[in-house]
Design a protein around this motif. Structure first.
Motif, PDB file in Angstrom:
ATOM      1  N   CYS B 102       0.812  -1.211   0.000  1.00 33.08           N
ATOM      2  CA  CYS B 102       0.000   0.000   0.000  1.00 33.08           C
ATOM      3  C   CYS B 102       0.846   1.263   0.000  1.00 33.08           C
ATOM      4  N   HIS B 103       2.153   1.129  -0.173  1.00 30.87           N
ATOM      5  CA  HIS B 103       3.078   2.260  -0.115  1.00 30.87           C
ATOM      6  C   HIS B 103       4.337   1.844  -0.853  1.00 30.87           C
ATOM      7  N   LEU B 104       5.208   2.807  -1.143  1.00 30.84           N
ATOM      8  CA  LEU B 104       6.537   2.479  -1.666  1.00 30.84           C
ATOM      9  C   LEU B 104       7.522   2.556  -0.509  1.00 30.84           C
ATOM     10  N   ALA B 105       8.244   1.480  -0.293  1.00 34.70           N
ATOM     11  CA  ALA B 105       9.263   1.459   0.763  1.00 34.70           C
ATOM     12  C   ALA B 105      10.620   1.772   0.151  1.00 34.70           C
ATOM     13  N   ALA B 106      11.584   2.101   1.018  1.00 35.72           N
ATOM     14  CA  ALA B 106      12.909   2.539   0.550  1.00 35.72           C
ATOM     15  C   ALA B 106      13.613   1.464  -0.277  1.00 35.72           C
ATOM     16  N   HIS B 107      13.447   0.179   0.098  1.00 29.74           N
ATOM     17  CA  HIS B 107      14.169  -0.864  -0.647  1.00 29.74           C
ATOM     18  C   HIS B 107      13.597  -1.053  -2.052  1.00 29.74           C
ATOM     19  N   VAL B 108      12.333  -0.719  -2.228  1.00 22.58           N
ATOM     20  CA  VAL B 108      11.708  -0.818  -3.552  1.00 22.58           C
ATOM     21  C   VAL B 108      12.251   0.292  -4.460  1.00 22.58           C
ATOM     22  N   LEU B 121      20.950  13.426 -14.345  1.00 19.68           N
ATOM     23  CA  LEU B 121      19.607  13.712 -13.841  1.00 19.68           C
ATOM     24  C   LEU B 121      19.685  14.811 -12.783  1.00 19.68           C
ATOM     25  N   ASP B 122      18.726  15.738 -12.845  1.00 16.74           N
ATOM     26  CA  ASP B 122      18.629  16.758 -11.792  1.00 16.74           C
ATOM     27  C   ASP B 122      17.515  16.404 -10.800  1.00 16.74           C
ATOM     28  N   LEU B 123      16.443  15.826 -11.334  1.00 15.79           N
ATOM     29  CA  LEU B 123      15.236  15.624 -10.532  1.00 15.79           C
ATOM     30  C   LEU B 123      14.682  14.215 -10.745  1.00 15.79           C
ATOM     31  N   LEU B 124      14.476  13.514  -9.653  1.00 15.61           N
ATOM     32  CA  LEU B 124      13.789  12.219  -9.698  1.00 15.61           C
ATOM     33  C   LEU B 124      12.471  12.376  -8.946  1.00 15.61           C
ATOM     34  N   ILE B 125      11.364  12.152  -9.666  1.00 25.16           N
ATOM     35  CA  ILE B 125      10.051  12.265  -9.031  1.00 25.16           C
ATOM     36  C   ILE B 125       9.515  10.864  -8.757  1.00 25.16           C
ATOM     37  N   VAL B 126       9.072  10.633  -7.551  1.00 26.93           N
ATOM     38  CA  VAL B 126       8.440   9.355  -7.202  1.00 26.93           C
ATOM     39  C   VAL B 126       6.938   9.592  -7.049  1.00 26.93           C
ATOM     40  N   GLU B 127       6.167   9.003  -7.944  1.00 25.09           N
ATOM     41  CA  GLU B 127       4.709   9.067  -7.802  1.00 25.09           C
ATOM     42  C   GLU B 127       4.300   7.866  -6.966  1.00 25.09           C
ATOM     43  N   ASN B 128       3.912   8.113  -5.734  1.00 23.61           N
ATOM     44  CA  ASN B 128       3.649   7.028  -4.783  1.00 23.61           C
ATOM     45  C   ASN B 128       2.294   6.355  -5.056  1.00 23.61           C
ATOM     46  N   ILE B 129       2.025   5.246  -4.383  1.00 29.84           N
ATOM     47  CA  ILE B 129       0.736   4.564  -4.437  1.00 29.84           C
ATOM     48  C   ILE B 129      -0.374   5.524  -3.984  1.00 29.84           C
ATOM     49  N   GLY B 130      -1.535   5.478  -4.623  1.00 26.40           N
ATOM     50  CA  GLY B 130      -2.654   6.334  -4.220  1.00 26.40           C
ATOM     51  C   GLY B 130      -3.207   5.895  -2.872  1.00 26.40           C
TER      52      GLY B 130
END
Lengths: 231, 231
Positions: B102-108, B121-130
């Protein structure tokens, strides 16, 4: 809710938690059967309209169907305050007290039943925490599960959150009053639900305007009466 | 995500999981610092408009800011397919393969970085689980957290899901193009956010019409440049 660093250890932990929950859910289910109460577990994303749907539903089914509500939220008693206006007994659970749980577990429901007059009740509605993921994993001893999906959330959510739609017995497609203002493919939404859960009853309605409300109310009444008809 | 039958045992389990996550998040954070990449963790309920917001954001900041996206979903590659049109490298994570997290964990996140050219790369965007609950509990090593809240979700969500709003550095109030059709108290929504997180930057915008987009883009660009300006 399955949290693990890597591999099998944490999966086992989650299994144990779910096993323990299933035992408690079984106890709840036997109690509800003995007292002849139909239990509905209503789930959805935050803000999809569960509380408004319940307000309008209670107005239409009471006093014919004697109803009570258990409302789950992490914080606030906003929803309980709104639902209490219906005249139905309302118990608010704040999971903040339990560490901010993202779902209602069976033992929390068992605690909320304390002091509730089940013998004079036909229907107990549980308004779960606003979360389209975790609550679907936790049996609480209910007879029936319903998911509310707002049309503002888009057509693809059933494909992205399939467990919720697989586990539920009906889907309410809410906020159809907003359809004229959205780029929304109604047929695509319905088809996506049916791909995930073939034959699932779908009620397209607006809790705000009450458009499309009757078929949902009829369906719910029939469900309740099929269990508690002879009470 | 904190699951327990009753009492302290399961709380300890959850603590251990979060401790392990923090260690892995620290490793990620050191890697991002070394490679001089700014990492944004974007979170929200399902269907609040994260993907559309990112599509429009990437169009405005690239190629000036070299960007990539990690997209988390339980199932489907819908969001990754949409975001790939921007030309940014996109990695889709389906947590279905890990049991439907139900979430993104650090190891993922660490696994998703495999093969990603961080040096360019300058920017990494993480779109998390809704999910407006669990992702807020998991540090992934990011520099900045942003929560998207659709106005269709109602004004009280920050009070009901306070951890998310406390943990985030800015809030995007999305879908303001729908305000004429909603009973929505804009001032109440803003005040509720500020009660939970005093001083929080709030950007009222529509990802669909791009109304109100400029202040958000400026804020984001400044954040990125403050870290990677000298790259």
């Amino acid at each position: 809710m399955s949290n693990r660093k890597s591999g099998t250890q944490e999966i086992k932990v989650v299994r144990r938690v779910l096993d323990a929950n299933d035992i408690m859910a079984g106890q709840n289910r036997r109690l509800f059967k003995k007292r002849n109460v139909f239990v509905l577990n209503m789930m959805s994303s935050p803000g999809s309209g569960k509380t408004t749907t319940l307000e309008k539903t209670l107005t239409r089914i009471m006093p014919e169907i004697r109803s009570a509500v258990i409302v789950g939220d992490i914080c606030t008693t906003n929803d309980a305050d709104r639902l209490a206006c219906s005249g139905a007994p309302v118990v608010q659970i704040n999971t903040d007290e339990f560490g901010g749980d993202c779902h209602l577990a069976a033992h929390v429901i068992e605690k909320a039943l304390d002091g509730m007059d089940l013998d004079n009740l036909d229907l107990l509605i549980v308004e779960n925490i606003g979360n389209l993921v975790c609550p679907a994993e936790f049996d609480i001893g209910e007879d029936c599960r319903v998911v509310v999906l707002s049309v503002t959330e888009g057509e693809d959510k059933p494909a992205k959150y399939p467990l919720m739609f697989r586990e539920c017995d009906a889907a309410l497609l809410n906020k159809i009053d907003l359809l004229p203002y959205l780029d929304y493919d109604r047929r695509a939404a319905v088809n996506t639900i049916l791909q995930v859960h073939p034959g699932m009853p779908i009620f397209e309605l607006s809790a705000k305007t009450e458009e499309g409300f009757e078929p949902w109310i009829e369906w719910l009444k029939n469900k309740v009466k099929s269990k508690v008809g002879a009470k």
